[in-house]
Design an enzyme around this catalytic site. Sequence first.
Site, short mmCIF file in Angstrom:
data_model
loop_
_atom_site.label_atom_id
_atom_site.label_comp_id
_atom_site.label_asym_id
_atom_site.label_seq_id
_atom_site.Cartn_x
_atom_site.Cartn_y
_atom_site.Cartn_z
N GLY A 14 0.78 -1.23 0.00
CA GLY A 14 0.00 0.00 0.00
C GLY A 14 0.81 1.29 0.00
O GLY A 14 0.36 2.30 0.53
N ASN A 16 1.37 3.10 -2.58
CA ASN A 16 0.61 4.06 -3.42
C ASN A 16 -0.56 4.65 -2.65
O ASN A 16 -0.88 5.83 -2.80
CB ASN A 16 0.14 3.38 -4.70
CG ASN A 16 1.24 3.33 -5.74
OD1 ASN A 16 1.61 4.36 -6.30
ND2 ASN A 16 1.80 2.16 -5.96
N LEU A 92 -4.37 -6.88 -6.64
CA LEU A 92 -4.07 -8.05 -7.44
C LEU A 92 -5.30 -8.91 -7.73
O LEU A 92 -5.37 -10.08 -7.39
CB LEU A 92 -3.01 -8.91 -6.74
CG LEU A 92 -1.64 -8.24 -6.58
CD1 LEU A 92 -0.70 -9.13 -5.78
CD2 LEU A 92 -1.05 -7.90 -7.94
N ASN A 109 -6.40 2.68 -12.42
CA ASN A 109 -5.36 1.79 -11.90
C ASN A 109 -4.00 2.43 -12.13
O ASN A 109 -3.82 3.18 -13.09
CB ASN A 109 -5.44 0.44 -12.64
CG ASN A 109 -4.39 -0.54 -12.19
OD1 ASN A 109 -4.18 -0.74 -10.98
ND2 ASN A 109 -3.71 -1.18 -13.13
N HIS A 111 -0.15 1.39 -13.04
CA HIS A 111 0.63 0.26 -13.54
C HIS A 111 2.10 0.69 -13.63
O HIS A 111 2.39 1.77 -14.15
CB HIS A 111 0.12 -0.18 -14.92
CG HIS A 111 0.83 -1.37 -15.45
ND1 HIS A 111 0.55 -2.65 -15.00
CD2 HIS A 111 1.84 -1.49 -16.33
CE1 HIS A 111 1.35 -3.50 -15.61
NE2 HIS A 111 2.15 -2.82 -16.43
N ASP A 152 -5.18 -3.97 -17.98
CA ASP A 152 -4.28 -2.87 -18.38
C ASP A 152 -4.66 -2.28 -19.74
O ASP A 152 -3.82 -1.66 -20.41
CB ASP A 152 -2.81 -3.31 -18.40
CG ASP A 152 -2.33 -3.75 -17.01
OD1 ASP A 152 -2.76 -3.13 -16.02
OD2 ASP A 152 -1.54 -4.71 -16.93
N GLU A 182 5.28 6.55 -9.80
CA GLU A 182 3.99 6.13 -9.25
C GLU A 182 3.45 7.03 -8.15
O GLU A 182 2.29 7.44 -8.15
CB GLU A 182 4.09 4.70 -8.70
CG GLU A 182 4.33 3.66 -9.76
CD GLU A 182 4.26 2.26 -9.21
OE1 GLU A 182 3.27 1.91 -8.57
OE2 GLU A 182 5.21 1.49 -9.42
C1 GRF Z 1 2.99 -0.99 -7.55
O1 GRF Z 1 4.14 -1.10 -8.35
C2 GRF Z 1 1.78 -0.81 -8.43
O2 GRF Z 1 2.03 -0.04 -9.57
C3 GRF Z 1 1.51 -2.22 -8.83
O3 GRF Z 1 1.77 -2.98 -7.67
C4 GRF Z 1 2.70 -2.31 -6.85
C5 GRF Z 1 2.03 -2.15 -5.51
O4 GRF Z 1 2.69 -1.36 -4.61
N1 GRF Z 1 0.25 -2.35 -9.47
P1 GRF Z 1 1.99 -0.81 -3.30
O5 GRF Z 1 1.08 -1.87 -2.72
O6 GRF Z 1 1.23 0.45 -3.65
O7 GRF Z 1 3.13 -0.52 -2.37
#
Ligand code: GRF
Length: 209
Positions: A14, A16, A92, A109, A111, A152, A182
């Site tokens: 988490g 992000n 996921l 999303n 990516h 995607d 990101e």
């Molecule tokens: C990130 O690289 C995101 O782009 C991808 O999975 C990873 C998750 O990272 N889809 P987090 O859980 O936000 O740390």
Amino acid sequence: MGLTRLAVLVSGSGTNLQALIDSAERGENPAGRIALVASSAPDAYGLERARAARIPVLALDKKALGSQGFEARLLQALLEQEIDLLVLAGFLHILSRDFIARLQVPIINIHPALLPAFGGRGFYGLKVHQAVLAAGVPFTGATVHYVNEIPDGGQILLQKQVPVLPGDTPELLQQRVMEQAEWLLLPQAVARLCTELQRQKEASLDAPS
Ligand code: GRF
């Protein structure tokens, strides 16, 4: 008035989500509020981040519920919470066409590559960065895109390039893509969409009936 209510879906660490929380705390998303964080695994660390920020959480266990049961519970919560925007941040699970059609709100999303390169089924986590290194390309990056039934495959909203450097490992590259792309891109895209959605809400309230 009419703040955009967003929900963030996580499966793991988490970071992000943390970028979204931090950006909101800096006042960078005046049009939106994170109303719910939901997970596909009960031990996703992202839930702890949400709890620490006093955001309501929904911890679901996709393994125990099965894919359909998981989506049903998630959909019910998102509809009950009157969510206006759904953000997948390291989530996921590939949402079904039926779920997307029923929810009827924009879904985005993040990516960790420059789509359409290195995207689609099977390109997640470190696998993306391994593929980038194996291809020998000089640049990679991150993409924020709308979610549709094609993994995607939805319309691209924002992208940012990051260099691939000599000596990179998948882990090093992953960290650089997160730090330089990101964690900046997702809060930017979310703030922009929240403003747009708030405007739409206000316009529809002002419209003569
Ligand atoms: C990130 O690289 C995101 O782009 C991808 O999975 C990873 C998750 O990272 N889809 P987090 O859980 O936000 O740390």
